[in-house]
Design a protein around this motif. Structure first.
Motif, PDB file in Angstrom:
ATOM      1  N   LEU A  14       0.826  -1.198   0.000  1.00 48.15           N
ATOM      2  CA  LEU A  14       0.000   0.000   0.000  1.00 48.15           C
ATOM      3  C   LEU A  14       0.862   1.251   0.000  1.00 48.15           C
ATOM      4  N   GLU A  15       1.881   1.264   0.854  1.00 49.94           N
ATOM      5  CA  GLU A  15       2.733   2.454   0.942  1.00 49.94           C
ATOM      6  C   GLU A  15       3.385   2.769  -0.394  1.00 49.94           C
ATOM      7  N   VAL A  16       3.847   1.746  -1.112  1.00 50.50           N
ATOM      8  CA  VAL A  16       4.487   1.979  -2.401  1.00 50.50           C
ATOM      9  C   VAL A  16       3.491   2.526  -3.415  1.00 50.50           C
ATOM     10  N   LEU A  17       2.354   1.874  -3.546  1.00 54.31           N
ATOM     11  CA  LEU A  17       1.394   2.265  -4.566  1.00 54.31           C
ATOM     12  C   LEU A  17       0.764   3.623  -4.268  1.00 54.31           C
ATOM     13  N   GLN A  18       0.511   3.892  -2.975  1.00 55.96           N
ATOM     14  CA  GLN A  18      -0.142   5.148  -2.644  1.00 55.96           C
ATOM     15  C   GLN A  18       0.711   6.364  -2.991  1.00 55.96           C
ATOM     16  N   ARG A  19       2.015   6.186  -3.081  1.00 55.71           N
ATOM     17  CA  ARG A  19       2.893   7.311  -3.415  1.00 55.71           C
ATOM     18  C   ARG A  19       2.626   7.862  -4.804  1.00 55.71           C
ATOM     19  N   ILE A  20       2.040   7.023  -5.679  1.00 54.52           N
ATOM     20  CA  ILE A  20       1.834   7.476  -7.058  1.00 54.52           C
ATOM     21  C   ILE A  20       0.387   7.291  -7.525  1.00 54.52           C
ATOM     22  N   ALA A  21      -0.495   6.828  -6.650  1.00 50.69           N
ATOM     23  CA  ALA A  21      -1.897   6.612  -7.024  1.00 50.69           C
ATOM     24  C   ALA A  21      -2.750   7.790  -6.570  1.00 50.69           C
ATOM     25  N   LYS A  22      -3.625   8.246  -7.427  1.00 48.91           N
ATOM     26  CA  LYS A  22      -4.484   9.386  -7.104  1.00 48.91           C
ATOM     27  C   LYS A  22      -5.544   9.017  -6.076  1.00 48.91           C
ATOM     28  N   ALA A  23      -6.140   7.848  -6.199  1.00 49.62           N
ATOM     29  CA  ALA A  23      -7.206   7.433  -5.288  1.00 49.62           C
ATOM     30  C   ALA A  23      -6.652   7.141  -3.899  1.00 49.62           C
ATOM     31  N   ASP A  24      -7.477   7.375  -2.889  1.00 52.26           N
ATOM     32  CA  ASP A  24      -7.138   6.990  -1.523  1.00 52.26           C
ATOM     33  C   ASP A  24      -7.367   5.490  -1.389  1.00 52.26           C
ATOM     34  N   LEU A  25      -6.294   4.729  -1.220  1.00 51.75           N
ATOM     35  CA  LEU A  25      -6.385   3.268  -1.178  1.00 51.75           C
ATOM     36  C   LEU A  25      -6.491   2.725   0.237  1.00 51.75           C
ATOM     37  N   SER A  26      -6.413   3.610   1.237  1.00 55.70           N
ATOM     38  CA  SER A  26      -6.328   3.131   2.620  1.00 55.70           C
ATOM     39  C   SER A  26      -7.578   2.384   3.054  1.00 55.70           C
ATOM     40  N   ASN A  27      -8.724   2.741   2.486  1.00 57.69           N
ATOM     41  CA  ASN A  27      -9.982   2.095   2.884  1.00 57.69           C
ATOM     42  C   ASN A  27     -10.551   1.196   1.791  1.00 57.69           C
ATOM     43  N   GLU A  82      -0.279 -18.403   6.984  1.00 60.51           N
ATOM     44  CA  GLU A  82      -1.432 -17.554   7.297  1.00 60.51           C
ATOM     45  C   GLU A  82      -1.658 -16.590   6.141  1.00 60.51           C
ATOM     46  N   ARG A  83      -2.891 -16.526   5.670  1.00 62.76           N
ATOM     47  CA  ARG A  83      -3.220 -15.562   4.630  1.00 62.76           C
ATOM     48  C   ARG A  83      -3.458 -14.194   5.273  1.00 62.76           C
ATOM     49  N   LYS A  84      -2.750 -13.199   4.770  1.00 61.68           N
ATOM     50  CA  LYS A  84      -2.807 -11.861   5.358  1.00 61.68           C
ATOM     51  C   LYS A  84      -3.344 -10.826   4.385  1.00 61.68           C
ATOM     52  N   ALA A  85      -4.048 -11.293   3.353  1.00 64.60           N
ATOM     53  CA  ALA A  85      -4.530 -10.383   2.319  1.00 64.60           C
ATOM     54  C   ALA A  85      -5.494  -9.335   2.863  1.00 64.60           C
ATOM     55  N   LYS A  86      -6.169  -9.629   3.971  1.00 72.47           N
ATOM     56  CA  LYS A  86      -7.140  -8.694   4.528  1.00 72.47           C
ATOM     57  C   LYS A  86      -6.546  -7.811   5.616  1.00 72.47           C
ATOM     58  N   ASP A  87      -5.263  -7.987   5.928  1.00 73.72           N
ATOM     59  CA  ASP A  87      -4.640  -7.229   7.012  1.00 73.72           C
ATOM     60  C   ASP A  87      -4.596  -5.735   6.714  1.00 73.72           C
ATOM     61  N   ALA A  88      -4.667  -4.943   7.767  1.00 76.11           N
ATOM     62  CA  ALA A  88      -4.520  -3.491   7.636  1.00 76.11           C
ATOM     63  C   ALA A  88      -3.043  -3.148   7.502  1.00 76.11           C
ATOM     64  N   PRO A  89      -2.724  -2.029   6.852  1.00 79.99           N
ATOM     65  CA  PRO A  89      -1.320  -1.625   6.711  1.00 79.99           C
ATOM     66  C   PRO A  89      -0.739  -1.190   8.053  1.00 79.99           C
ATOM     67  N   ALA A  90       0.585  -1.282   8.194  1.00 77.35           N
ATOM     68  CA  ALA A  90       1.246  -0.893   9.434  1.00 77.35           C
ATOM     69  C   ALA A  90       1.188   0.618   9.637  1.00 77.35           C
ATOM     70  N   VAL A  91       1.283   1.366   8.562  1.00 73.47           N
ATOM     71  CA  VAL A  91       1.279   2.826   8.623  1.00 73.47           C
ATOM     72  C   VAL A  91       0.293   3.348   7.582  1.00 73.47           C
ATOM     73  N   PHE A  92      -0.606   4.249   8.005  1.00 77.13           N
ATOM     74  CA  PHE A  92      -1.525   4.852   7.038  1.00 77.13           C
ATOM     75  C   PHE A  92      -0.807   5.985   6.314  1.00 77.13           C
ATOM     76  N   THR A  93      -0.985   5.995   5.026  1.00 79.14           N
ATOM     77  CA  THR A  93      -0.251   6.937   4.193  1.00 79.14           C
ATOM     78  C   THR A  93      -1.212   7.694   3.289  1.00 79.14           C
ATOM     79  N   ARG A  94      -0.803   8.861   2.848  1.00 81.42           N
ATOM     80  CA  ARG A  94      -1.667   9.727   2.055  1.00 81.42           C
ATOM     81  C   ARG A  94      -1.331   9.626   0.572  1.00 81.42           C
ATOM     82  N   SER A  95      -2.304   9.963  -0.264  1.00 84.54           N
ATOM     83  CA  SER A  95      -2.037  10.137  -1.691  1.00 84.54           C
ATOM     84  C   SER A  95      -1.465  11.527  -1.906  1.00 84.54           C
TER      85      SER A  95
END
Length: 516
Positions: free
Chosen positions: A152-165, A363-376
């Motif tokens: 999430l942190e990598v993609l959010q750096r260049i994605a316009k949409a808010d991906l956190s939710n 353990e499948r962790k696909a639904k886990d929340a990110p460690a740090v919330f980041t902004r677009s």
């Protein structure tokens, strides 16, 4: 041999490129084991552009999808996705797929490379007389898998949409920033590794720009490209099946453990056969396998209970170098399918002790929340000194301040930082602290005026936090805004990106000048 749109990137970076199912694919870059572990612990990027994409557009798009898929697409809202299989009249699997709902009357399937043409023509036969257009857009489309807890942190750096939710198995139609152009993209929170991750679908001609940008912005988090070797071991460890190995035209969804995607309450091709199969019960089941000793198991190896052959390995090897155990997938007769059952697997003519173990292997962790919330970055305002500011939601008097992704990359690894103290007043355009890296020391120039009401303790404890999370929600500090703080004079992200383009052109020009 076909080439994906990222062929040049693989030739440039991969240590081995192979012909796999008719496509030139990167086997590995740094190495299979390292890439597998990087996905579990950090973030990796994989080219999956060989996959097929089929579009369903028109008033009868939903009706056709419902007819062909066993799962219930009527429950999908726009910008949601589902996993399903498509079966023949006999109830056996033709292909498995991910179905995306892009609009009220627009669906897109992501299907397997070896099945794309067969799927397409099978669907066309059943679409006869319906008001829907089915297109095979595989040759026009590129697909990249960004996977891992830091994805999430990598993609959010260049994605316009808010991906956190963005929920699991949802998608967003957005824009990806690259140094060449803004690229329209479909980002789905799906994946084939068991980790939190995203699939990024773009136009094939622009895929190299997105690939290279992801590797650039992900460098501080240790991003690695990974090849098909790691993709295979990751999906096996997560207990995900591969069409052609773990299911084929002789496999029904129930024995493959995919009964949960068969919705008998609706009509679809193969429903009658699957109703009978479910009522009768299955004769074999997909199971997890573990072999004793320093051995690996592979597709096709026979499985024995005593002198009787009771099944076959379908996927492997999953070795101890990756998981600490020697594992694989396979089918065994239902009466011998319980977890803990002792078996033998014939490996190169010799029977070896094995047992059935629980799936998935990790353990499948696909639904886990990110460690740090980041902004677009698209929601921030920027200064020419590479600082950003963002007014807190619901608090017009509070602004978070941080250091931009471009700024931290230009600095390199941050070694030390000195921030103002709580209660200090800072003025726009003046020095509010300093930051040091191996490259140089630099002043922190405040982008706005205000009173410091908090600093990011994570940054204070570990200055490299700036490299890893330049757009962390709390930035490096928070200010209470002063009258005429200068926020409205800051650059939008689009304006800031245009400024960066000018800086890059200058760097290129001076570099060329020095080499004449």
């Amino acid at each position: 041999m076909k080439r994906t749109p990222l062929f040049d990137q693989h030739v440039r970076d991969a240590s081995l490129v192979i012909n796999l199912k008719g496509f030139a694919r990167a086997m590995h870059y740094r190495g299979h084991v390292a890439e597998h572990k990087a996905t579990r612990e950090g973030v990796t990027l994989c080219d999956v552009s060989h996959m097929g994409e089929l579009d369903f557009i028109g008033p009868d798009a939903l009706a056709l999808v419902q007819k062909m898929a066993t799962n219930d697409a009527s429950k999908l809202g726009v910008d949601q996705a589902m996993y399903s299989v498509m079966c023949g009249e006999d109830g056996c699997v033709i292909d498995d797929l991910v179905c995306l709902r892009l609009g009220e009357n627009h669906f897109r399937w992501v299907v397997n490379v070896t099945k794309t043409d067969e799927d397409y023509h099978h669907i066309l036969r059943h679409a006869h007389g319906m008001n829907v257009k089915v297109n095979n857009i595989s040759s026009e489309t590129a697909l990249m898998a960004l996977q891992g807890p830091k994805s999430l942190e990598v993609l959010q750096r260049i994605a316009k949409a808010d991906l956190s939710n963005l929920p699991y198995y949802s998608l967003v139609q957005t824009t990806i920033h690259t140094k060449y152009a803004e690229v329209p993209a479909i980002v789905s929170r799906t994946g084939y590794t068991g980790e939190r991750g995203y699939e990024i679908m773009v136009d094939r001609d622009r895929a190299p720009w997105v690939w290279d940008e992801l590797l650039a912005v992900g460098a501080p988090l240790g991003i690695q490209p990974h090849g098909v070797a790691a993709r295979e071991s990751l999906r096996t460890e997560a207990g995900y099946l591969l069409n052609g190995n773990d299911m084929d035209s002789k496999t029904n969804p129930y024995e493959a453990g995919l009964g949960w995607v068969v919705k008998l309450a609706k009509e679809f091709v193969g429903k009658e056969a699957l109703t009978k199969i479910k009522a009768a019960g299955v004769r074999r089941k997909m199971v997890g396998l573990e072999v004793e000793g320093p051995l690996t198991i592979r597709n096709g190896y026979p499985i024995f209970k005593g002198e009787r052959e009771v099944g076959r390995v379908t996927s492997g090897p999953l070795s101890a170098a990756v998981t600490g155990r020697n594992l694989g997938l396979g089918y065994v007769a239902t009466e011998h399918s319980a977890v803990g059952t002792d078996l033998e697997i014939e490996i190169r003519g010799t029977k070896r002790k094995a047992r059935i173990v629980a799936l998935p292997f990790c353990e499948r962790k696909a639904k886990d929340a990110p460690a740090v919330f980041t902004r677009s970055p698209y929601g921030l305002r920027f200064s020419s000194a590479h600082m950003w500011a963002c007014i807190e939601e619901g608090r017009q008097d509070i602004v978070a301040v941080g250091y931009s992704d471009f700024g931290q990359r230009a600095m390199g690894d941050v070694l030390a930082i000195e921030l103002p103290k709580v209660g200090d007043k800072v003025k726009k355009g003046t020095v509010a602290g300093w930051i040091d890296s191996y490259r140089a020391a630099s002043d922190i120039i405040s982008p706005v005026s205000g009173e410091v009401i908090g600093i990011n303790e994570a940054v204070a404890r570990d200055p490299s936090f700036i490299n890893k999370y330049p757009y962390a929600q709390d930035g490096i500090m928070k200010l209470r805004r002063l009258p005429s703080d200068g926020f409205d004079e800051l650059l939008s992200f689009e304006e800031y990106a245009k400024m960066l383009t000018g800086l890059r052109r200058y760097d290129n020009w001076t570099s060329e000048l020095r080499t004449i």
